[in-house]
Design a protein around this motif. Structure first.
Motif, PDB file in Angstrom:
ATOM      1  N   SER A 189      28.794  46.550  25.986  1.00 49.14           N
ATOM      2  CA  SER A 189      30.091  46.742  26.454  1.00 49.14           C
ATOM      3  C   SER A 189      30.968  45.568  27.442  1.00 49.14           C
ATOM      4  N   PRO A 190      32.062  45.759  27.010  1.00 53.88           N
ATOM      5  CA  PRO A 190      32.993  44.697  27.812  1.00 53.88           C
ATOM      6  C   PRO A 190      32.699  44.823  29.479  1.00 53.88           C
ATOM      7  N   SER A 191      32.846  43.724  30.399  1.00 49.96           N
ATOM      8  CA  SER A 191      32.425  43.826  31.569  1.00 49.96           C
ATOM      9  C   SER A 191      33.493  44.620  32.561  1.00 49.96           C
ATOM     10  N   LEU A 192      32.772  45.014  33.584  1.00 53.80           N
ATOM     11  CA  LEU A 192      33.659  45.888  34.484  1.00 53.80           C
ATOM     12  C   LEU A 192      33.005  45.469  35.847  1.00 53.80           C
ATOM     13  N   PHE A 193      34.091  45.366  36.897  1.00 54.77           N
ATOM     14  CA  PHE A 193      33.839  45.091  38.223  1.00 54.77           C
ATOM     15  C   PHE A 193      34.601  45.961  39.222  1.00 54.77           C
ATOM     16  N   TYR A 194      34.116  46.091  40.329  1.00 50.13           N
ATOM     17  CA  TYR A 194      34.935  46.826  41.279  1.00 50.13           C
ATOM     18  C   TYR A 194      34.831  45.883  42.502  1.00 50.13           C
ATOM     19  N   GLY A 195      35.739  45.730  43.541  1.00 50.72           N
ATOM     20  CA  GLY A 195      35.871  44.984  44.733  1.00 50.72           C
ATOM     21  C   GLY A 195      36.969  45.050  45.463  1.00 50.72           C
ATOM     22  N   THR A 196      37.121  43.988  46.536  1.00 50.77           N
ATOM     23  CA  THR A 196      38.324  43.888  47.434  1.00 50.77           C
ATOM     24  C   THR A 196      38.847  42.674  47.372  1.00 50.77           C
ATOM     25  N   PRO A 197      39.590  42.259  46.516  1.00 50.87           N
ATOM     26  CA  PRO A 197      40.304  40.695  46.658  1.00 50.87           C
ATOM     27  C   PRO A 197      41.207  40.769  47.658  1.00 50.87           C
ATOM     28  N   ASP A 198      41.335  39.241  47.957  1.00 51.08           N
ATOM     29  CA  ASP A 198      42.353  38.871  49.114  1.00 51.08           C
ATOM     30  C   ASP A 198      43.774  39.343  48.367  1.00 51.08           C
ATOM     31  N   THR A 199      44.508  40.290  49.226  1.00 51.52           N
ATOM     32  CA  THR A 199      45.906  40.718  48.707  1.00 51.52           C
ATOM     33  C   THR A 199      46.986  40.120  49.609  1.00 51.52           C
ATOM     34  N   HIS A 200      46.696  38.915  50.211  1.00 49.07           N
ATOM     35  CA  HIS A 200      47.508  38.121  50.862  1.00 49.07           C
ATOM     36  C   HIS A 200      48.340  38.846  51.821  1.00 49.07           C
ATOM     37  N   GLU A 201      49.336  39.679  51.744  1.00 49.34           N
ATOM     38  CA  GLU A 201      49.892  40.383  52.692  1.00 49.34           C
ATOM     39  C   GLU A 201      48.901  41.300  53.380  1.00 49.34           C
ATOM     40  N   VAL A 202      48.109  41.964  52.555  1.00 49.77           N
ATOM     41  CA  VAL A 202      47.022  42.871  53.084  1.00 49.77           C
ATOM     42  C   VAL A 202      45.718  42.574  52.806  1.00 49.77           C
TER      43      VAL A 202
END
Length: 260
Positions: free
Chosen positions: A202-215
């Motif tokens: 199946s196509p890949s799927l990830f979860y995480g916490t990227p840098d949201t710049h303001e937050v």
């Protein structure tokens, strides 16, 4: 890509990340389609019950309206999708996400031999939900079938039953073309992500916490579910395993096996 968390501008994850969704539309690293230029769509939740929708058939990287709107629209939950057509026409109605009332849905992958099995699969969709069939894609049909199977009351069961119904049709006809999906679903409060295929590819799927710049998220809470990580720091990106689903609520994530 699905985001939920502190209110941010849409451009943050569409354009400003190192491997943003717009970058992925030009050069995906984990997709079987390197370029995803057959349209795009964004859904966002605000004060109204139903999500706002903006879709077009232009490549996402070449749409000035998307770039301008994303600089001004803020949301604490939004979906975004770039499309690579898999046999159905390039049209606005065929662009993801799809919406019904407060629900939104988007999907990477395909239903095997869709042109052969389309009529049989669509016949399983109730009249109530088939009235909301606007396009011709297998993805929209899967969403409407899941609604038919009770998605509104039980998202996991509804989606699982829809997948089972499709899988049985493919098995009955001995289709060699697989069912593959990496999908996201939301009611405007929670997000569910699914990864499943009949050929374990199946196509890949990830979860995480990227840098949201303001937050800058410093408490480890998950804010984003995506087909690819948005940066090279894999310490804060986790891959969803095959035949699994993820549930996101208030920044907390649980991952479970799909019972199919």
């Amino acid at each position: 890509m699905a985001y939920a968390g502190a209110e941010i501008y849409l451009e943050n994850l569409l354009f400003l990340q190192k491997n943003s969704l717009i970058s992925q539309s030009l050069k995906a690293t984990k997709s079987s389609f390197v370029t995803n230029g057959d349209g795009f769509g964004v859904a966002w939740y605000g004060d109204r019950k139903s999500p706002g929708l903006f879709k077009d058939v232009l490549p996402a990287w070449n749409d000035e309206n998307l770039k301008e709107l994303s600089r001004h629209i803020k949301s604490n939950l939004f979906f975004a999708h770039v499309r690579a057509a898999t046999g159905t026409s390039v049209s606005r109605m065929n662009c993801h996400p799809y919406a019904f009332e407060n629900w939104s849905f988007m999907h990477n992958g395909h239903i095997g031999d869709w042109h052969i099995h389309r009529r049989e699969i669509e016949s399983l969709i109730s009249k109530e939900f088939y009235a909301h069939r606007h396009g011709t894609t297998d993805s929209e049909a899967l969403f409407l079938l899941a609604l038919t199977m009770g998605l509104i009351n039980d998202p996991i069961k509804g989606m699982s039953l829809a997948i089972e119904k499709v899988q049985k049709i493919l098995e009955h006809h001995k289709s060699s073309d697989p069912l593959r999906l990496s999908a996201a679903l939301s009611d405007g409060k929670s997000i569910w992500g699914f990864r499943y295929s009949t050929d374990h590819n199946s196509p890949s799927l990830f979860y995480g916490t990227p840098d949201t710049h303001e937050v800058h998220l410093k408490d480890g809470r998950v804010s984003t579910i995506a087909s690819e990580p948005f940066d090279d720091d894999l310490d804060h990106w986790i891959e969803v395993k095959e035949s699994s689903y993820i549930t996101w609520t208030d920044g907390k994530v649980s991952v479970s096996k799909l019972s199919i």
